[in-house]
Design an enzyme around this catalytic site. Structure first.
Site, mmCIF file in Angstrom:
data_model
loop_
_atom_site.group_PDB
_atom_site.id
_atom_site.type_symbol
_atom_site.label_atom_id
_atom_site.label_comp_id
_atom_site.label_asym_id
_atom_site.label_seq_id
_atom_site.Cartn_x
_atom_site.Cartn_y
_atom_site.Cartn_z
ATOM 1 N N GLU A 179 16.443 14.286 24.715
ATOM 2 C CA GLU A 179 17.831 14.770 24.740
ATOM 3 C C GLU A 179 18.273 15.429 23.439
ATOM 4 O OE1 GLU A 179 19.083 11.272 27.975
ATOM 5 O OE2 GLU A 179 20.325 11.586 26.205
ATOM 6 N N HIS A 255 18.404 12.607 36.952
ATOM 7 C CA HIS A 255 19.482 11.686 37.326
ATOM 8 C C HIS A 255 20.473 12.511 38.151
ATOM 9 C CE1 HIS A 255 18.142 8.390 34.791
ATOM 10 N NE2 HIS A 255 18.059 9.203 33.760
ATOM 11 N N ASP A 287 16.915 9.165 39.895
ATOM 12 C CA ASP A 287 17.755 8.335 40.753
ATOM 13 C C ASP A 287 18.792 9.274 41.358
ATOM 14 O OD1 ASP A 287 18.961 6.569 37.778
ATOM 15 O OD2 ASP A 287 19.461 8.598 38.479
HETATM 16 C C1 XIL Z 1 19.238 3.867 29.797
HETATM 17 C C2 XIL Z 1 18.830 2.504 30.352
HETATM 18 O O1 XIL Z 1 18.604 2.606 31.735
HETATM 19 C C3 XIL Z 1 19.948 1.502 30.087
HETATM 20 O O2 XIL Z 1 19.528 0.206 30.480
HETATM 21 C C4 XIL Z 1 20.270 1.498 28.596
HETATM 22 O O3 XIL Z 1 21.385 0.656 28.375
HETATM 23 C C5 XIL Z 1 20.598 2.904 28.126
HETATM 24 O O4 XIL Z 1 19.535 3.788 28.425
HETATM 25 N N1 XIL Z 1 18.327 8.853 29.657
HETATM 26 C C6 XIL Z 1 17.265 8.222 29.119
HETATM 27 C C7 XIL Z 1 17.090 6.772 29.370
HETATM 28 O O5 XIL Z 1 16.396 8.887 28.533
HETATM 29 O O6 XIL Z 1 16.376 6.169 28.323
HETATM 30 C C8 XIL Z 1 18.410 6.083 29.606
HETATM 31 O O7 XIL Z 1 18.147 4.749 29.955
HETATM 32 C C9 XIL Z 1 19.175 6.792 30.674
HETATM 33 C C10 XIL Z 1 19.432 8.219 30.330
#
Ligand code: XIL
Length: 368
Positions: A179, A255, A287
């Site tokens: 990111e 996502h 997801d």
């Molecule tokens: C999220 C986890 O699912 C949570 O449990 C944690 O609190 C925060 O991070 N992008 C990513 C992931 O690259 O690592 C993130 O995961 C969700 C968004």
């Protein structure tokens, strides 16, 4: 093996390692057949996760990795969770146990316990591991902010060298930087402020030195289809590849919100152009939120099935898409509820019954 071995670039060599693993994982599985009838919404009689066909078997014909993010504590304490995971997946990502802020809460004191558990669980079952993630602005230890530029550069180097070195030969791929692109170019992070824009290339070089065989990946969200952010991600990885930085792949987090998602054709076009850079693509954190969709639960679950099917089918159709990882697999354990509000974003419901979404993925892996 559909991928040419001509490429002696980083992705070529690292991929050969990962591909060999995939073939090994899939040996002896496979076969097609009619599309799977879909129960409208998981009725109490719907089969549970370990009663349905393993997704990794369905993926055998595609030589794809099918993965999920897991939590060490659930693998350790919840047998239903552990057996459902092992039944379906041949690729694993630690949901948070390999993130810097989790590993090195106090500078110089590293706790790899939970991460080791996940790697041990996977290795014992021939499941490939993706390390996630070495540098992410949202999981940087608190003590890092106070460091000078020189101290910060050394701390980043130590983090990457120590973590990648620890799992050399046991972790097949790493999300090196996560990111780093914002809404308009490079995201304003503590790394950019302290180390400048070269921190990304530097991170890949250090990771490559620590494990020359690992596939090194740039991972991000919001650039799955086409558009400004997708173009910025493309420009970033193209620039890195042209500089000879040892980047081998790109992770598209996926996502998705079923109520407003990128067009399937745009995702395919994006995956293709990234592939043409010689990079390998994976869908790294999929997801599908349905809470904002109109209509009855069965209608929303059917739409969710379609989204999972169509998106996974893009990966199956794209030779250089190596696999799909779901960010969890049961609605009983998903970050979505805390981050976006109550939802049912995954393949199995919170009693581990197979949802239409599971059948959507199954059919896509079976090219149906
Ligand atoms: C999220 C986890 O699912 C949570 O449990 C944690 O609190 C925060 O991070 N992008 C990513 C992931 O690259 O690592 C993130 O995961 C969700 C968004």
């Amino acid at each position: 093996m559909p991928w040419s071995r001509r490429r002696s670039s980083e992705s070529g060599r690292a991929w050969t390692g990962l591909a060999a693993l995939v073939v090994l994982l899939h040996a002896g599985c496979g076969g097609d057949g009619p599309s799977t009838p879909t129960p409208s919404s998981p009725s109490p009689s719907a089969p549970t996760a370990t009663q349905v066909e393993p997704l990794k078997d369905a993926a055998a014909g595609t030589v794809r990795l099918v993965g999920a993010a897991v939590e060490a504590s659930l693998l350790r304490n919840d047998a239903t969770y552990a057996s459902a995971f092992a039944h379906h997946f041949n690729y694993v990502t630690a949901e948070y146990e390999m993130k810097w802020a989790q590993i090195e809460r106090q500078q110089g004191q590293r706790d790899y316990g939970p991460a080791d558990e996940i790697v041990a669980f996977a290795t014992a079952r021939g499941i490939a591991v993706k390390g996630h993630t070495l540098l992410w602005h949202s999981s940087t230890p608190g003590w890092f902010e106070a460091l000078s530029t020189t101290e910060a550069r050394r701390a980043v180097e130590d983090q990457i060298r120590t973590t990648v070195g620890r799992y050399r030969g046991r972790v097949a791929a790493w999300d090196v930087v996560n990111e780093a692109i914002g809404d308009s170019g490079l995201r304003d992070t503590v790394y950019l402020r302290k180390l400048g824009p070269t921190y990304i290339a530097e991170a890949f070089r250090i990771a490559h030195e620590a494990d020359p065989e690992a596939l090194l990946i740039y991972n991000d969200y919001g650039g799955e289809g086409l558009g400004r952010k997708s173009d910025d991600i493309y420009a970033l990885v193209q620039g890195l590849a042209r500089q000879g930085v040892p980047i081998g792949g790109v992770g598209l987090q996926m996502h998705l919100d079923a109520a407003s998602r990128p067009a399937t054709a745009d995702i395919a076009t994006n995956v293709r152009r990234l592939s043409e850079l010689g990079l390998l693509v994976n869908f790294s954190e999929m997801d599908v939120r349905i809470a904002r969709l109109p209509g009855a639960a069965s209608t929303r679950l059917e739409e969710q099935r379609r989204v999972y099917h169509d998106v996974v089918a893009v990966c199956v159709a794209e030779p250089r898409c190596v696999g799909v990882t779901f960010w969890g697999f049961t609605d009983a354990h998903s970050w979505i509820d805390q981050s976006f509000g109550p939802d049912d974003p995954l393949l199995f419901d919170d009693t581990y019954r197979a949802k239409p979404a599971y059948y959507g993925v199954l059919d896509a892996l079976r090219r149906r």
